[in-house]
Design a protein around this motif. Structure first.
Motif, short mmCIF file in Angstrom:
data_model
loop_
_atom_site.label_atom_id
_atom_site.label_comp_id
_atom_site.label_asym_id
_atom_site.label_seq_id
_atom_site.Cartn_x
_atom_site.Cartn_y
_atom_site.Cartn_z
N VAL A 126 64.75 -54.03 -124.95
CA VAL A 126 65.51 -55.32 -125.39
C VAL A 126 66.56 -54.99 -126.53
O VAL A 126 67.86 -55.64 -126.36
CB VAL A 126 64.37 -56.74 -125.58
N ALA A 127 66.27 -54.15 -127.47
CA ALA A 127 67.77 -53.97 -128.17
C ALA A 127 68.56 -53.44 -127.18
O ALA A 127 69.91 -53.93 -127.98
CB ALA A 127 67.24 -53.22 -128.59
N TYR A 128 68.61 -52.85 -126.11
CA TYR A 128 69.64 -52.90 -125.68
C TYR A 128 71.20 -53.75 -124.94
O TYR A 128 71.92 -54.06 -125.91
CB TYR A 128 69.61 -51.47 -124.34
N PRO A 129 70.28 -55.09 -124.44
CA PRO A 129 70.83 -55.80 -124.08
C PRO A 129 71.61 -57.00 -125.51
O PRO A 129 72.34 -57.50 -125.54
CB PRO A 129 70.27 -57.09 -123.66
N LEU A 130 70.82 -57.03 -126.54
CA LEU A 130 71.10 -57.90 -128.00
C LEU A 130 72.32 -57.40 -128.61
O LEU A 130 72.90 -57.79 -128.96
CB LEU A 130 69.54 -58.42 -128.21
N GLY A 131 71.71 -55.94 -128.09
CA GLY A 131 72.85 -55.20 -128.70
C GLY A 131 74.30 -55.46 -128.44
O GLY A 131 75.50 -54.76 -128.92
N ALA A 132 74.52 -55.20 -126.94
CA ALA A 132 75.46 -54.88 -126.53
C ALA A 132 76.31 -56.07 -126.39
O ALA A 132 76.58 -56.79 -127.13
CB ALA A 132 75.11 -55.14 -124.77
N ASP A 133 77.57 -55.72 -125.92
CA ASP A 133 78.73 -57.28 -126.00
C ASP A 133 78.31 -57.30 -124.86
O ASP A 133 78.38 -59.20 -124.94
CB ASP A 133 80.21 -56.27 -126.56
N ILE A 134 78.73 -57.12 -123.72
CA ILE A 134 78.36 -57.95 -122.52
C ILE A 134 77.12 -57.67 -121.84
O ILE A 134 77.04 -56.14 -122.25
CB ILE A 134 79.73 -57.77 -121.50
N ALA A 135 76.18 -58.45 -121.84
CA ALA A 135 74.98 -58.15 -120.83
C ALA A 135 74.54 -58.79 -119.83
O ALA A 135 74.64 -60.17 -119.97
CB ALA A 135 74.09 -58.51 -121.56
N LEU A 136 74.73 -57.99 -118.83
CA LEU A 136 75.00 -58.55 -117.32
C LEU A 136 73.19 -58.54 -116.70
O LEU A 136 72.81 -57.80 -117.11
CB LEU A 136 75.53 -58.01 -116.25
N ALA A 137 72.46 -59.10 -116.25
CA ALA A 137 71.16 -59.55 -115.42
C ALA A 137 71.21 -59.75 -114.16
O ALA A 137 72.15 -60.63 -114.04
CB ALA A 137 70.59 -60.13 -116.56
N GLU A 138 70.35 -59.47 -112.94
CA GLU A 138 70.56 -60.04 -112.26
C GLU A 138 68.89 -61.37 -112.09
O GLU A 138 68.28 -61.50 -112.69
CB GLU A 138 70.09 -58.63 -111.00
N PRO A 139 68.84 -62.00 -111.41
CA PRO A 139 68.46 -63.13 -111.23
C PRO A 139 66.54 -62.77 -111.45
O PRO A 139 65.25 -63.13 -112.53
CB PRO A 139 68.35 -64.22 -109.66
N GLY A 140 66.34 -61.37 -111.35
CA GLY A 140 64.93 -61.12 -111.04
C GLY A 140 64.75 -60.54 -112.50
O GLY A 140 63.42 -59.84 -112.75
N THR A 141 65.91 -60.30 -113.34
CA THR A 141 65.32 -59.80 -114.59
C THR A 141 64.52 -60.58 -115.52
O THR A 141 64.55 -61.67 -115.41
CB THR A 141 66.69 -59.89 -115.33
N ARG A 142 63.52 -59.89 -116.34
CA ARG A 142 63.01 -60.71 -116.85
C ARG A 142 62.41 -59.48 -118.17
O ARG A 142 62.13 -58.34 -118.73
CB ARG A 142 61.09 -60.33 -116.29
N LEU A 143 63.03 -60.27 -119.39
CA LEU A 143 62.58 -59.77 -120.81
C LEU A 143 61.44 -59.49 -121.75
O LEU A 143 61.03 -60.97 -121.96
CB LEU A 143 64.21 -60.25 -121.53
N VAL A 144 60.70 -58.92 -121.60
CA VAL A 144 59.18 -59.02 -122.32
C VAL A 144 59.07 -58.32 -123.38
O VAL A 144 59.50 -57.79 -123.91
CB VAL A 144 58.62 -58.40 -121.15
N PHE A 145 57.93 -59.63 -124.13
CA PHE A 145 58.24 -58.85 -125.88
C PHE A 145 56.73 -58.80 -125.96
O PHE A 145 55.87 -59.33 -126.21
CB PHE A 145 58.69 -60.12 -126.48
N PRO A 146 55.98 -57.43 -125.52
CA PRO A 146 55.15 -56.89 -125.68
C PRO A 146 53.95 -56.52 -126.60
O PRO A 146 52.45 -55.77 -126.16
CB PRO A 146 54.68 -56.29 -123.93
N HIS A 147 54.87 -56.31 -127.55
CA HIS A 147 54.09 -55.51 -128.68
C HIS A 147 52.40 -56.04 -129.52
O HIS A 147 51.38 -55.18 -129.91
CB HIS A 147 55.07 -55.56 -129.58
N GLN A 148 52.29 -57.58 -128.82
CA GLN A 148 51.52 -57.28 -129.39
C GLN A 148 50.16 -57.43 -128.66
O GLN A 148 49.07 -56.94 -129.19
CB GLN A 148 51.56 -59.59 -129.68
N ARG A 149 50.08 -57.06 -127.51
CA ARG A 149 49.53 -56.54 -126.41
C ARG A 149 48.82 -55.22 -127.07
O ARG A 149 47.71 -54.68 -126.70
CB ARG A 149 50.01 -56.82 -125.08
N LEU A 150 49.81 -54.22 -127.71
CA LEU A 150 49.17 -53.42 -128.27
C LEU A 150 48.90 -53.24 -129.31
O LEU A 150 49.05 -52.21 -130.52
CB LEU A 150 50.23 -52.33 -127.71
N ALA A 151 48.77 -54.46 -130.32
CA ALA A 151 48.65 -54.58 -131.77
C ALA A 151 49.39 -53.88 -132.48
O ALA A 151 49.16 -53.65 -133.01
CB ALA A 151 46.98 -53.86 -132.16
#
Length: 275
Positions: A126-151
């Motif tokens: 997720v750092a790549y779109p967050l750190g970009a100047d312009i982040a394009l995404a198609e409608p099916g894009t999902r940004l996932v924050f899964p860290h807690q699931r791996l403790a």
């Protein structure tokens, strides 16, 4: 660094440079483009080289396959659970130091960065779109924050970038609930710049990168520096930084060409883009 039109193969990604645009393509679609541990220092080196290569005016990051990037390679993580806690701690300290170098090199790029996302964008990726100047995404894009699931807590610079994008409270909600954010919500929150139809995503990203490669080099880089540094400066300091940036820009041939083109009612062809 590859010469114009050449491809160089790395671990799970390729790099091509053409017409001022360095295109980095994640290419492990069989595992959702998860980043192998050995790819991390290679990515850092690519970003460091791009930062000092005068022929690179834009960096475009894209991916092959249905997913942009599944983040870290969890299968690789699984191989470490047989280590003792002490061994694992030292192993992951070293991994995180390599990851830090990659994130720092990515965020230190002096040129514009365009990212094209499709499908899952998970974890540190997720750092790549967050750190970009312009982040394009198609409608099916999902940004996932899964860290807690791996403790795990967030990594890859997310704890730095996410609060700056959405504020500390919203960042806490996304991270602490292991959230999945769809494209519409990501756009509303400012995590991406624009949603593009799936069939047009790659072409539009290439078009945006090409347009930026024709922009005046010094003005673009100074604009990025002003925007990135603004959160750390007072208003007075920012106005002084703007003054200095404008003073540097007007001393360049690009400024002369821009003024002449405006007066002559034609498109400017900036000298800095001819290299």
């Amino acid at each position: 660094m590859a010469a114009d039109g050449d491809f160089v193969s790395y671990t799970g990604f390729t790099v091509e440079r053409a017409s001022g645009v360095l295109t980095l393509t994640l290419d492990r679609p069989e595992v959702g483009n998860a980043l192998a541990s050995e790819a991390i220092p290679q990515l850092a080196q690519v970003f460091r080289s791009a930062a000092t290569d005068p022929a690179v005016r834009v960096v475009l990051i894209r991916a092959n396959g249905p997913a942009f990037c599944a983040g870290g390679d969890v299968k690789g993580f699984a191989r470490t659970i047989d280590q003792s806690p002490a061994e694992r701690r030292e192993d992951y300290r070293a991994r995180m130091d390599r990851a830090r170098e990659q994130v720092e090199a990515f965020l230190a790029l002096p040129c514009p960065v365009v990212v094209a996302c499709q499908g899952a964008v998970a974890g540190a990726a997720v750092a790549y779109p967050l750190g970009a100047d312009i982040a394009l995404a198609e409608p099916g894009t999902r940004l996932v924050f899964p860290h807690q699931r791996l403790a795990l807590p967030p990594d890859g610079g997310l704890s730095y970038l996410l609060p700056r994008a959405v504020g500390v409270r919203k960042a806490a909600e996304l991270v602490l609930t292991a959230a999945t954010v769809d494209a519409d919500e990501a756009l509303r929150l400012g995590l991406i710049s624009r949603i593009v139809p799936t069939e047009e995503l790659q072409q539009e990203a290439a078009s945006v990168a090409a347009r930026l490669s024709r922009a005046p080099l010094g003005a673009v880089r100074r604009a990025r520096e002003l925007l990135k540094g603004s959160l750390e400066r007072t208003l007075g300091e920012q106005l002084i930084a703007e003054r200095d940036a404008v003073a540097e820009s007007v001393a360049e041939a690009d400024f002369e060409e821009g003024v002449r083109a405006f007066m002559e009612k034609r498109r400017a062809v900036f000298p800095s883009t001819n290299g």
